[in-house]
Design a protein around this motif. Sequence first.
Motif, short mmCIF file in Angstrom:
data_model
loop_
_atom_site.label_atom_id
_atom_site.label_comp_id
_atom_site.label_asym_id
_atom_site.label_seq_id
_atom_site.Cartn_x
_atom_site.Cartn_y
_atom_site.Cartn_z
N ARG A 11 0.86 -1.17 0.00
CA ARG A 11 0.00 0.00 0.00
C ARG A 11 0.90 1.23 0.00
NH1 ARG A 11 -3.75 0.37 4.75
NH2 ARG A 11 -4.56 -1.53 3.87
N ASN A 12 1.37 1.60 -1.16
CA ASN A 12 2.22 2.79 -1.30
C ASN A 12 1.38 4.02 -1.60
OD1 ASN A 12 4.69 1.54 -0.86
ND2 ASN A 12 4.79 0.83 -2.96
N GLY A 13 0.20 3.82 -2.10
CA GLY A 13 -0.68 4.95 -2.41
C GLY A 13 -1.27 5.53 -1.15
N PRO A 14 -2.12 6.52 -1.29
CA PRO A 14 -2.72 7.14 -0.10
C PRO A 14 -3.65 6.18 0.62
CG PRO A 14 -3.74 7.99 -2.09
CD PRO A 14 -2.60 7.12 -2.53
N SER A 15 -3.70 6.33 1.93
CA SER A 15 -4.59 5.53 2.74
C SER A 15 -6.01 6.08 2.59
CB SER A 15 -4.15 5.59 4.20
OG SER A 15 -5.02 4.85 5.00
N ILE A 16 -6.99 5.20 2.42
CA ILE A 16 -8.37 5.61 2.20
C ILE A 16 -9.22 5.09 3.35
CG2 ILE A 16 -10.36 5.45 0.66
CD1 ILE A 16 -8.34 4.99 -1.63
N SER A 17 -9.99 5.98 3.95
CA SER A 17 -10.87 5.64 5.06
C SER A 17 -12.31 5.94 4.65
CB SER A 17 -10.48 6.44 6.29
OG SER A 17 -11.40 6.20 7.32
#
Length: 140
Positions: free
Chosen positions: A62-68
């Motif tokens: 998971r190198n991309g932005p964290s999504i919540s």
Amino acid sequence: MNDNRKIRVFLDEDPVPFAEFSPPVKFVLDTTKIPDGKHQLRIVAQSTSGKEGIKTVSFEVRNGPSISVLGLHDGEVVTDQVPVTINSYGSERNDFFLIRGSETPKGIPAWVWATVISFVGFALFYFIMYWNPDQYKSFF
């Protein structure tokens, strides 16, 4: 002595190893070149007699932005209108920190409210039961 031991490292189902080493080995796996998602690292080690051992390690990149996502869960059955809050944050800029929008807003959990109400209720009970002005005498 002929030391023909070797370790080959494969990523996912690729038939060609991306690295080949002589044991013992220490290397850095650069995940920035691997797409986000679930992957599998397959390590094949060969002994001096030619026997092979295989170890498989599953991992997720998971190198991309964290999504919540708040308000909607995976596999949930919903009806009518559902309010959904989506927040995304990454670590691309290390020199700047924006406070607004950095955290996902969440409501105060019910157990916190129950604890606060219990504490206030006990304090009122104690005050009502044991407060007597005759017990408190002034030193002056």
